[in-house]
Design a protein around this motif. Structure first.
Motif, short mmCIF file in Angstrom:
data_model
loop_
_atom_site.label_atom_id
_atom_site.label_comp_id
_atom_site.label_asym_id
_atom_site.label_seq_id
_atom_site.Cartn_x
_atom_site.Cartn_y
_atom_site.Cartn_z
N ILE A 27 42.80 29.06 7.20
CA ILE A 27 42.89 30.49 7.54
C ILE A 27 44.25 30.64 8.23
O ILE A 27 44.40 30.21 9.38
N PHE A 94 30.89 22.47 5.44
CA PHE A 94 30.48 23.84 5.80
C PHE A 94 30.66 24.85 4.68
O PHE A 94 29.93 25.83 4.60
N ASN A 113 28.23 27.99 5.69
CA ASN A 113 28.78 29.32 5.36
C ASN A 113 27.85 30.12 4.45
O ASN A 113 27.61 31.31 4.69
N CYS A 193 32.97 36.48 12.39
CA CYS A 193 33.62 35.18 12.66
C CYS A 193 34.88 35.38 13.51
O CYS A 193 35.29 34.48 14.24
N VAL A 259 35.31 26.62 13.55
CA VAL A 259 36.63 26.06 13.24
C VAL A 259 37.75 26.59 14.15
O VAL A 259 38.88 26.12 14.07
N1 GLU Z 1 35.04 31.88 9.01
C1 GLU Z 1 35.01 30.47 8.74
C2 GLU Z 1 34.84 30.24 7.27
O1 GLU Z 1 34.07 30.90 6.69
C3 GLU Z 1 33.90 29.83 9.53
C4 GLU Z 1 33.85 28.33 9.39
C5 GLU Z 1 33.53 27.60 10.66
O2 GLU Z 1 33.78 28.05 11.76
O3 GLU Z 1 33.04 26.49 10.55
O4 GLU Z 1 35.47 29.44 6.67
#
Ligand code: GLU
Length: 305
Positions: A27, A94, A113, A193, A259
């Protein structure tokens, strides 16, 4: 127990590990962060808190938000929730797509996820365009803090580069396990998130989970003891993706990572904790955060085992 002294020792002992991890870079908005930060907060039932490091610095809570959305969905749907999402560890990354395909679009648990995206979809069923507002309201309520908000840049960055999450939501939609518009659901998920909080706020926000669903400071009941048991059990077995066993083995507490480098954890009947350090291990969990929690339970004897 001298908690402040224990935090000071932990901070010293984690210093050599700063070279080892890597901040999340899939990200783009997350990789700008200064990697060498560390904070840890303990929140006790009588309102006392102990803090060390960058405890006022806000960071992206990322997957820690899954604990709050799951709590909301469990309260709304009860046992019916398990038609759409399982409660077994996945043993997978994840953001893995593989298992989802051969398990017909039903995610193993709400903390990977895919499971969190289904949870968000269920909230959208109920709250429509007000979903994010409701999630924010719930987090502010359990944190007893009205200032909490999200980082729009991070949410946008997640949408722009969220190829895997878009793949997950579309695959689940093909199995009829997403009721609403796929892109809309995933953007709602990215928004929660992208909520920013510091370790003080996060440790405070999950205190109710350490006390059977009741905030011991305000005496407000947020969920039932049985719901609190389910959430803590899932944090213990599924809170760290395919490193959940390793986290339970080393730390011995229910916990949930994100993350952004944060980890929340619960010592039932005693306190809630949050640790943050942005460099992650290979499984996507804070490397220093995990070590700090392991040191904490070793030094205090406060694990659930
Ligand atoms: N927003 C992140 C994603 O979807 C969350 C993943 C995480 O924190 O483990 O990739």
């Amino acid at each position: 127990m001298d908690y402040q002294e224990i935090l000071t020792q932990i901070k010293l002992e984690i210093l050599p590990l700063f070279k080892e991890g890597k901040v999340a870079d899939y990200i783009p908005a997350l990789k700008e962060i200064d990697p060498k930060q560390f904070a840890m907060s303990l929140q006790l039932f009588d309102g006392t808190s102990y803090n060390i490091g960058d405890v006022d610095t806000k960071f992206s809570i990322q997957s820690i938000s899954k604990v709050f959305t799951f709590t909301m969905a469990l309260d709304l749907y009860g046992e019916n929730l398990y038609k759409n999402i399982g409660h077994e560890p996945s043993g997978n990354a994840f953001n893995s797509l593989v298992q989802l395909e051969y398990e017909n679009g039903i995610p193993r648990n709400p903390f990977i996820n895919a499971g969190a995206i289904v949870t968000t979809d269920l909230l959208v069923n109920k709250y429509k365009d007000k979903t994010f507002k409701k999630v924010l309201k719930f987090i502010r309520k359990v944190s007893d803090d009205q200032s909490i908000y999200y980082d729009k840049e991070i949410a946008k960055s997640e949408l722009q580069y969220g190829y895997r999450n878009l793949a997950l939501v579309n695959m689940m939609k093909s199995f009829d396990n997403i009721q609403n518009d796929a892109t809309k659901v995933v953007y709602e998920y990215f928004k929660h998130c992208s909520i920013s909080m510091n370790t003080r706020q996060l440790s405070r926000s999950i205190l109710f989970l350490a006390n059977h669903g009741i905030d011991p400071i305000t005496n407000k009941q947020f969920i039932t003891p049985s719901q609190a048991k389910r959430i803590n059990s899932l944090m213990l077995t599924c809170g760290h993706y395919d490193a959940s066993g390793d986290f339970a083995f080393h730390v011995g507490l229910p916990g949930k990572s994100g993350v952004g480098g944060g980890i929340v954890a619960v010592v039932p009947g005693v306190m809630s904790l949050c640790v943050w350090s942005p460099q992650l291990n290979k499984k996507g969990n804070s490397l220093i955060g995990t070590k700090a929690l392991e040191l904490f339970t070793t030094k205090t004897g406060l694990s659930i085992f």
